[in-house]
Design a protein around this motif. Sequence first.
Motif, PDB file in Angstrom:
ATOM      1  N   VAL A 267       7.709 -17.771  -0.303  1.00 39.03           N
ATOM      2  CA  VAL A 267       7.809 -19.212  -0.108  1.00 39.03           C
ATOM      3  C   VAL A 267       8.650 -19.457   1.137  1.00 39.03           C
ATOM      4  CG1 VAL A 267       8.526 -21.407  -1.078  1.00 39.03           C
ATOM      5  CG2 VAL A 267       7.625 -19.613  -2.577  1.00 39.03           C
ATOM      6  N   CYS A 268       8.003 -19.827   2.205  1.00 38.92           N
ATOM      7  CA  CYS A 268       8.696 -20.076   3.470  1.00 38.92           C
ATOM      8  C   CYS A 268       8.685 -21.584   3.716  1.00 38.92           C
ATOM      9  CB  CYS A 268       8.004 -19.337   4.606  1.00 38.92           C
ATOM     10  SG  CYS A 268       8.893 -19.423   6.166  1.00 38.92           S
ATOM     11  N   PRO A 269       9.745 -22.279   3.354  1.00 38.78           N
ATOM     12  CA  PRO A 269       9.699 -23.751   3.358  1.00 38.78           C
ATOM     13  C   PRO A 269       9.459 -24.371   4.722  1.00 38.78           C
ATOM     14  CG  PRO A 269      11.952 -22.936   3.039  1.00 38.78           C
ATOM     15  CD  PRO A 269      11.032 -21.756   2.916  1.00 38.78           C
ATOM     16  N   GLN A 270       9.854 -23.700   5.793  1.00 34.83           N
ATOM     17  CA  GLN A 270       9.676 -24.302   7.119  1.00 34.83           C
ATOM     18  C   GLN A 270       8.287 -24.054   7.705  1.00 34.83           C
ATOM     19  OE1 GLN A 270      12.412 -22.109   6.646  1.00 34.83           O
ATOM     20  NE2 GLN A 270      13.821 -23.739   6.101  1.00 34.83           N
ATOM     21  N   ASP A 271       7.451 -23.236   7.026  1.00 36.17           N
ATOM     22  CA  ASP A 271       6.123 -22.909   7.550  1.00 36.17           C
ATOM     23  C   ASP A 271       6.243 -22.462   9.005  1.00 36.17           C
ATOM     24  OD1 ASP A 271       3.425 -22.502   7.534  1.00 36.17           O
ATOM     25  OD2 ASP A 271       2.923 -24.586   7.994  1.00 36.17           O
ATOM     26  N   ILE A 272       7.121 -21.498   9.224  1.00 32.98           N
ATOM     27  CA  ILE A 272       7.477 -21.089  10.580  1.00 32.98           C
ATOM     28  C   ILE A 272       6.271 -20.601  11.371  1.00 32.98           C
ATOM     29  CG2 ILE A 272       8.870 -19.471  11.930  1.00 32.98           C
ATOM     30  CD1 ILE A 272      10.506 -21.661  10.642  1.00 32.98           C
ATOM     31  N   GLY A 273       5.448 -19.758  10.732  1.00 34.64           N
ATOM     32  CA  GLY A 273       4.334 -19.156  11.453  1.00 34.64           C
ATOM     33  C   GLY A 273       3.429 -20.177  12.106  1.00 34.64           C
ATOM     34  N   ALA A 274       3.214 -21.316  11.447  1.00 36.75           N
ATOM     35  CA  ALA A 274       2.328 -22.339  11.990  1.00 36.75           C
ATOM     36  C   ALA A 274       2.957 -23.115  13.128  1.00 36.75           C
ATOM     37  CB  ALA A 274       1.922 -23.304  10.876  1.00 36.75           C
ATOM     38  N   ARG A 275       4.260 -22.949  13.326  1.00 33.68           N
ATOM     39  CA  ARG A 275       4.969 -23.712  14.358  1.00 33.68           C
ATOM     40  C   ARG A 275       5.337 -22.850  15.553  1.00 33.68           C
ATOM     41  NH1 ARG A 275       9.474 -26.676  10.676  1.00 33.68           N
ATOM     42  NH2 ARG A 275       9.947 -27.749  12.644  1.00 33.68           N
ATOM     43  N   LEU A 276       4.759 -21.663  15.617  1.00 35.27           N
ATOM     44  CA  LEU A 276       5.045 -20.739  16.713  1.00 35.27           C
ATOM     45  C   LEU A 276       3.811 -20.534  17.572  1.00 35.27           C
ATOM     46  CD1 LEU A 276       6.940 -18.004  14.658  1.00 35.27           C
ATOM     47  CD2 LEU A 276       7.996 -19.588  16.276  1.00 35.27           C
ATOM     48  N   PRO A 277       3.978 -20.217  18.862  1.00 34.72           N
ATOM     49  CA  PRO A 277       2.827 -19.827  19.681  1.00 34.72           C
ATOM     50  C   PRO A 277       2.119 -18.631  19.066  1.00 34.72           C
ATOM     51  CG  PRO A 277       4.767 -20.203  21.039  1.00 34.72           C
ATOM     52  CD  PRO A 277       5.235 -20.236  19.629  1.00 34.72           C
ATOM     53  N   TYR A 284       5.503 -12.164  14.314  1.00 32.11           N
ATOM     54  CA  TYR A 284       6.273 -12.685  13.178  1.00 32.11           C
ATOM     55  C   TYR A 284       5.661 -12.200  11.865  1.00 32.11           C
ATOM     56  CZ  TYR A 284       7.981 -16.228   9.851  1.00 32.11           C
ATOM     57  OH  TYR A 284       8.522 -16.868   8.767  1.00 32.11           O
ATOM     58  N   ALA A 285       4.327 -12.320  11.737  1.00 28.57           N
ATOM     59  CA  ALA A 285       3.656 -11.858  10.519  1.00 28.57           C
ATOM     60  C   ALA A 285       3.765 -10.350  10.377  1.00 28.57           C
ATOM     61  CB  ALA A 285       2.186 -12.282  10.543  1.00 28.57           C
ATOM     62  N   HIS A 670      14.845 -20.521  16.166  1.00 28.05           N
ATOM     63  CA  HIS A 670      14.193 -21.307  17.218  1.00 28.05           C
ATOM     64  C   HIS A 670      13.637 -22.614  16.653  1.00 28.05           C
ATOM     65  CE1 HIS A 670      11.523 -22.413  20.476  1.00 28.05           C
ATOM     66  NE2 HIS A 670      10.462 -22.252  19.702  1.00 28.05           N
ATOM     67  N   VAL A 671      13.017 -22.548  15.495  1.00 32.52           N
ATOM     68  CA  VAL A 671      12.434 -23.743  14.892  1.00 32.52           C
ATOM     69  C   VAL A 671      13.516 -24.656  14.320  1.00 32.52           C
ATOM     70  CG1 VAL A 671      10.965 -24.567  13.011  1.00 32.52           C
ATOM     71  CG2 VAL A 671      10.223 -22.627  14.432  1.00 32.52           C
ATOM     72  N   LEU A 672      14.547 -24.045  13.700  1.00 26.91           N
ATOM     73  CA  LEU A 672      15.583 -24.845  13.039  1.00 26.91           C
ATOM     74  C   LEU A 672      16.615 -25.399  14.015  1.00 26.91           C
ATOM     75  CD1 LEU A 672      16.225 -22.549   9.942  1.00 26.91           C
ATOM     76  CD2 LEU A 672      14.837 -24.625  10.021  1.00 26.91           C
ATOM     77  N   GLY A 673      16.808 -24.717  15.137  1.00 25.83           N
ATOM     78  CA  GLY A 673      17.787 -25.161  16.120  1.00 25.83           C
ATOM     79  C   GLY A 673      19.190 -24.645  15.902  1.00 25.83           C
ATOM     80  N   VAL A 674      19.396 -23.818  14.891  1.00 23.85           N
ATOM     81  CA  VAL A 674      20.691 -23.184  14.613  1.00 23.85           C
ATOM     82  C   VAL A 674      20.419 -21.766  14.123  1.00 23.85           C
ATOM     83  CG1 VAL A 674      21.883 -25.334  14.027  1.00 23.85           C
ATOM     84  CG2 VAL A 674      20.741 -24.034  12.224  1.00 23.85           C
TER      85      VAL A 674
END
Length: 784
Positions: A267-277, A284-285, A670-674
Amino acid sequence: MRTIRAPVALWRRPVWSTGRKDCVGTALGRSRLWFTIGHGIVTEVFYPRIDIPQIRDLGFLIADGRGFWQEIKALPDCVLELEDAHVPLPHLRHHHERFEFTLHVCADPDRDVLLIDFALTGNAGLRPYLLCAPRLGEDAHANRAWVGAWEGRRVLWAEQGPFGLAIHCRDADGYAALDTCSVGEVGASDLWQDFHLNGRMTWGYTEAGPGQVALGGALPPRGTLALGLGSSKEAAATNAWSALAEGFPRAAREYTARWHAWHAARVCPQDIGARLPSDIAELYARSATVIKVHEDHTFPGALVASLSVPWGETSDTLGGYHLVWSRDLVESAGALLALGAHKEARQILAYLIGTQQADGHWLQNQWLGGKPFWNGVQLDEAGFPVLLASALKAHGALGDMAVTDMVFRALSFIVCEGPVTAQDRWEEDAGINAFTLAVMIAALVEGAAFLDGRAQACALMFADYWNARIEAWTYAVGDPLSQQFQVPGHYIRVAPPDILTDRDADREVLPIKNRANDPQLAACCQVSNDFLQLVRYGLRDAHDPRILASVAVMDGLLKTETPSGPVWHRYNGDGYGEHADGRPFDGTGIGRGWPLLTGERGHYAIAAGEDALPYLRAMAAMTGQGGLLPEQVWDSAPIPEYDLTPGHPSGSAMPLVWAHGEFVKLCHSHVLGVPVDRPVATWRRYRGVRPTPGFCIWQFHQRPQYLRVGEELRIALAAPFTVHWGQDGWQAVRDTPSEDWGLLHVAILTREALRTANTVQFTLRWQTGGWVGQDFHIDIRRGP
């Protein structure tokens, strides 16, 4: 060891093995088999029996029986493909002007069997031959090998004690397909030597050993190999043919399904993979898969640092990186937490609790079952498990795990031994190191939440005091590097231990390991990026002038631009890497750039409000052919004969799991900013601001030379004691007993008691009786 079902390490020799790895795989399910791919051959198979290797490598020859023969691993430009970044199921193609040879490799998800589907096309008359070097049991010189039969099928066997190996082969119709076979002694009578001497297979030895043995045999143009492992050679043969009976396609389907199920369960709450180039998202995967691959199934939570051996083609090391470091383990656990793999992160903490030493620290590294390998003491490795417990709690994933005893013992060890560590995080020098110090301070703050009363106060007392002293111990001013880069000062790599009592100790020469000739650099002239951890953990602000000055020195000395992007060295003068001419590291060399450190530099960029994407892209570009992050990349002119290309993997470990963990965390940061792994309580307590605690701590190994007027003197020792003290030449003598503060016993000479004093003299008497036999002296300064 006698423990059962523990993945094992590899012992490699230059005969067939290689140091570079292109892919790794493991089954999810009952099987505990691990394998790695290097230069197009299976170079290692790890099996759950004891913490030792099972094979050195398994490869192939192609020959026509009339003098032509070609070893597959010697062919250039093997093409390695992964159809799905989520599944470590490699497909390899080897091209020669006379043939094409393909391999599809999978671990049977239900058995301890490695399956290899192979196909040879090209000139008529060519056929493949198998080469395999077993390494069973703890003694490489006591293996035995046979050409035999099991249930009417030809089999290649090896055995030592209760550990067995068997190789079966079937053709496309399911019939046994091993043809002429031979076994021999490695380097003397093995099949490679037969081809080398005779140009074709002429030997047919049926038994070899005890010794270092090798298996070989002729194969059909197309078929499936099964390398089985078991408690005997017969058990291994049964496993192998059972896997062949079900077939490679079934194993690959089930293997793939289980990997997909694992990824879907996270369960990746930020859905990081979809927000990356896309290029970043692919690595990442894959990084999630690489981390999971390195997990053991017998000891849940145990992850080895890498399935590879650095410069393994020239190394006889028994351990390589097939060992557990608590530092690497927790760095990987942080990535698993970010990925939503909470179960695996909890298992890592449970494993660490189970392997904590009686005095509270962890071994420098160990076999999966906890047996020591190296016995050095690194204080960051004592702090990291505490940070993991706190991170699990912050994620709401700690559950009802009992962690207080672990935390108490770890923090007790830290306050008794710190701030000097016997080894820094690179396992080389004793002293005070900013990275280690940051981990210890954060562990004290995070761990305090699990403690009560005086023990909690003691942990926070040490955290605040050490945090306030960071610059006094690790920041150099007026040194040659400050002059060279025109900055007021900079953080240093490691301060010698006597920096605690001598402010000029950073002018001492600090030995640099792994160098043929030590450059004899003073500690103040050695720089690393370790101070960046102060910013990442919230102990210092990214824009602190001291941090900015140190970044300028660090980038000026340690940064190298490569075609893949920027990369940083561990420290100036590092010797852990290939020689200048490309020869592998052999105890000495020249340190190269680490993609891991590019990730750490990217985390600093985030804290400074900058874009981390260039650092992510650089790391992604530094992967090997199979998409794995190496320990080091080559950063000099290309040397084709050693396959060394600027910005691409050197012969060091690949993959480095810590590097993949760092990449995953940098994606989230990178996505979260911290920084995603910034300790919550530590950030809340300091927010980048240096504390002013108003007291000094005195210990036998940590003796402040002076107090400032208005400061308390806090004496902290492991056993109960009484301070017998006076001021200004033993006037107004009195006794102050210590009190139990949980982690240590503490006696406080208060501000009021010291208000009029210019000096303090004291000695100590143990509660059990007896004096320490020494007087101590501290000045009190009234000026700035």
